[in-house]
Scaffold this motif. Structure first.
Motif, PDB file in Angstrom:
ATOM      1  N   UNK A 409      36.354  29.928  50.678  1.00  0.00           N
ATOM      2  CA  UNK A 409      37.661  29.543  51.231  1.00  0.00           C
ATOM      3  C   UNK A 409      38.199  30.570  52.225  1.00  0.00           C
ATOM      4  N   UNK A 410      38.013  31.873  51.890  1.00  0.00           N
ATOM      5  CA  UNK A 410      38.619  32.932  52.711  1.00  0.00           C
ATOM      6  C   UNK A 410      37.584  33.796  53.433  1.00  0.00           C
ATOM      7  N   UNK A 411      36.307  33.525  53.225  1.00  0.00           N
ATOM      8  CA  UNK A 411      35.280  34.327  53.887  1.00  0.00           C
ATOM      9  C   UNK A 411      34.692  35.369  52.949  1.00  0.00           C
ATOM     10  N   UNK A 412      33.479  35.778  53.250  1.00  0.00           N
ATOM     11  CA  UNK A 412      32.765  36.713  52.377  1.00  0.00           C
ATOM     12  C   UNK A 412      33.416  38.099  52.371  1.00  0.00           C
ATOM     13  N   UNK A 413      34.246  38.407  53.387  1.00  0.00           N
ATOM     14  CA  UNK A 413      34.918  39.711  53.417  1.00  0.00           C
ATOM     15  C   UNK A 413      35.958  39.848  52.314  1.00  0.00           C
ATOM     16  N   UNK A 414      36.261  38.757  51.621  1.00  0.00           N
ATOM     17  CA  UNK A 414      37.205  38.832  50.495  1.00  0.00           C
ATOM     18  C   UNK A 414      36.546  39.368  49.226  1.00  0.00           C
ATOM     19  N   UNK A 415      35.217  39.496  49.209  1.00  0.00           N
ATOM     20  CA  UNK A 415      34.521  39.948  48.006  1.00  0.00           C
ATOM     21  C   UNK A 415      34.991  41.320  47.512  1.00  0.00           C
ATOM     22  N   UNK A 416      35.152  42.340  48.398  1.00  0.00           N
ATOM     23  CA  UNK A 416      35.619  43.638  47.898  1.00  0.00           C
ATOM     24  C   UNK A 416      37.014  43.578  47.268  1.00  0.00           C
ATOM     25  N   UNK A 417      37.873  42.666  47.748  1.00  0.00           N
ATOM     26  CA  UNK A 417      39.210  42.544  47.157  1.00  0.00           C
ATOM     27  C   UNK A 417      39.098  42.084  45.708  1.00  0.00           C
ATOM     28  N   UNK A 418      38.249  41.082  45.464  1.00  0.00           N
ATOM     29  CA  UNK A 418      38.047  40.585  44.106  1.00  0.00           C
ATOM     30  C   UNK A 418      37.517  41.705  43.215  1.00  0.00           C
TER      31      UNK A 418
END
Length: 465
Positions: A409-418
């Motif tokens: 939904x928000x792009x793979x760059x959101x992985x570090x936030x999770x």
């Protein structure tokens, strides 16, 4: 040091009843604690080799999907959020195993549980290697997760079994760190195999053919390694209704024990973080940081290798300085590395950050299991530690699914936030877990239950007399 109601300490819990009775008494208690040495491990060499190979198999399993996500997306022509459903269906099997492991061990025994997991794993890897259409593959994993022909349920059984057994041997904390270092070795093998197959131009299904062969070898090593070994931690001699009722009571007490619930919650998120980085890290480095697939696959292999090294090196320091402060420090270092991964776009620095995360995550799982084995009464170990390990296996599937949905939904760059959020929650949960020197409430709860059992038995004898 924690001493249980029956005189069992964290240095003598690996002895059976006859061996304990032969130990010299001390003025302050039923047993005199002595320091465990390497020579104490001699009777356990074959079973420990078998459990360590089981750990390798579990690592290969957990690293397999993440290592071939780019290939699966191309093969099925699907986005990340669709691929992540494989993690979701797998998590159902993990959850079933976590809830039922104690009952399975009580009914079939620890050794038969290991055999069951190994055979089921070998069979299902073979089926998946056929390259079924994605809906059928996902549906088959759902059935597996429900406990019929499971692929992920099997390593959950293996994972729980190997953890329970290793807590009973001498030098349990160190042996657990070595055991879980071997998990890192197995997980490291998955991206290396995937990159080798890519380099050779072979289909991703070849990955599962190799895994099926490894699973078959695991069954053979389990049979040889545990032949003649005493691995049962429950009494299976009686089948009367009273004994079955008591066994059910032990399982219920274990699952509801505060230490079990705290450690299960912590391990759920920890393993989720570990597998999210190892599973989606390759996609993050390729799509988010524009690295090459083969090179970045080797980086993820380095992540799992650093996790294995961390479990050995930091595991030694944890045993020396204590689980509670050491894991606090490792978690803080992990949070810092996650923040770097989130804020810095340089590929080289991101590679260093991911490998550093693996190193600091290394000792957390085995140290939690070791601490739980010290705080919990020994009779609760099979059900409690099995539940903790099984819940962690659920995290290995559920949180990668959630990450895939968010990334879609928000792009793979959101992985570090999770991952950063999960690491912070881990730090908060760890503050609630008692240390071996500050667990009065938990130990007293176990002792009260033991006193209650003795009072009931004494009352029954008095009535009979």
């Amino acid at each position: 040091m924690i001493e249980d109601f029956d005189g069992i300490t964290d240095e003598t819990r690996f002895l059976d009843d006859n061996e304990r009775s032969s130990r010299p008494a001390s003025p302050s208690g039923p047993l005199r604690a002595r320091k465990e040495t390497w020579s104490d491990l001699k009777p356990y060499v074959r079973p420990l080799l078998a459990t360590n190979f089981i750990s390798v198999v579990c690592g290969i399993n957990d690293g397999s999907i993440g290592a071939i996500i780019p290939r699966l997306k191309d093969f099925y022509d699907i986005p990340s959020e669709t691929v992540s459903f494989l993690f979701l269906f797998n998590s159902m099997g993990y959850l079933v195993s976590a809830l039922s492991n104690g009952h399975i061990v009580q009914r079939f025994g620890q050794l038969n549980t290991l055999y069951m997991g190994g055979i089921m794993l070998c069979f299902t890897y073979t089926v998946i290697s056929f390259g079924l259409p994605f809906p059928i593959m996902a549906g088959f994993m759902l059935i597996q997760g429900m406990g019929v022909d499971v692929r992920i349920y099997s390593p959950a059984l293996l994972d729980a079994g190997m953890n329970v057994y290793t807590t009973t041997v001498p030098m349990a904390t160190l042996m657990l760190n070595i055991l879980h270092a071997m998990y890192g070795v197995g997980a490291m093998a998955s991206p290396l195999i995937a990159s080798l197959l890519l380099h050779m131009g072979l289909h991703w299904r070849a990955m599962y053919i190799i895994m099926a062969l490894v699973a078959l070898l695991n069954v053979l090593l389990t049979v040889v390694g545990f032949r003649g070994a005493k691995v049962e931690m429950v009494d299976k001699d009686g089948d009367d209704q009273q004994q079955q009722s008591e066994q059910k009571g032990v399982v219920s007490e274990a699952l509801l024990h505060p230490m079990t619930m705290l450690c299960a919650a912590y391990i759920l998120i920890y393993v989720g973080t570990e597998v999210v980085v190892g599973g989606w890290g390759l996609t993050f480095l390729i799509e988010g940081r524009h690295g090459s697939e083969i090179t970045m696959a080797n980086v993820i292999a380095g992540y799992w290798a650093s996790l294995a090294v961390g479990r050995i090196i930091l595991g030694y320091l944890v045993e020396k300085f204590g689980e509670k402060p050491s894991i606090h420090l490792c978690t803080f270092a992990t949070i810092v590395a996650m923040a770097v991964l989130l804020t810095v776009e340089n590929l080289t620095i991101n590679v260093i950050a991911i490998i550093s995360i693996g190193f600091f995550l290394g000792p957390m799982f085995p140290s939690t299991v070791a601490l739980a084995s010290k705080v919990l009464p020994r009779r609760l170990h099979p059900a409690s530690i099995g539940f903790i390990a099984g819940t962690g296996a659920g995290g290995a599937a559920f949180f990668p699914f959630v990450t895939g949905q968010i990334s879609g939904r928000f792009g793979i760059l959101s992985m570090p936030i999770v991952c950063l959020i999960m690491a912070v929650v881990m730090q908060l949960l760890w503050t609630l877990v008692p240390s071996s020197s500050n667990d009065t409430i938990f130990c007293c709860k176990g002792r009260r239950n033991s006193y209650s059992v003795l009072r009931q038995e004494s009352s029954s004898i008095a009535q009979t007399a």
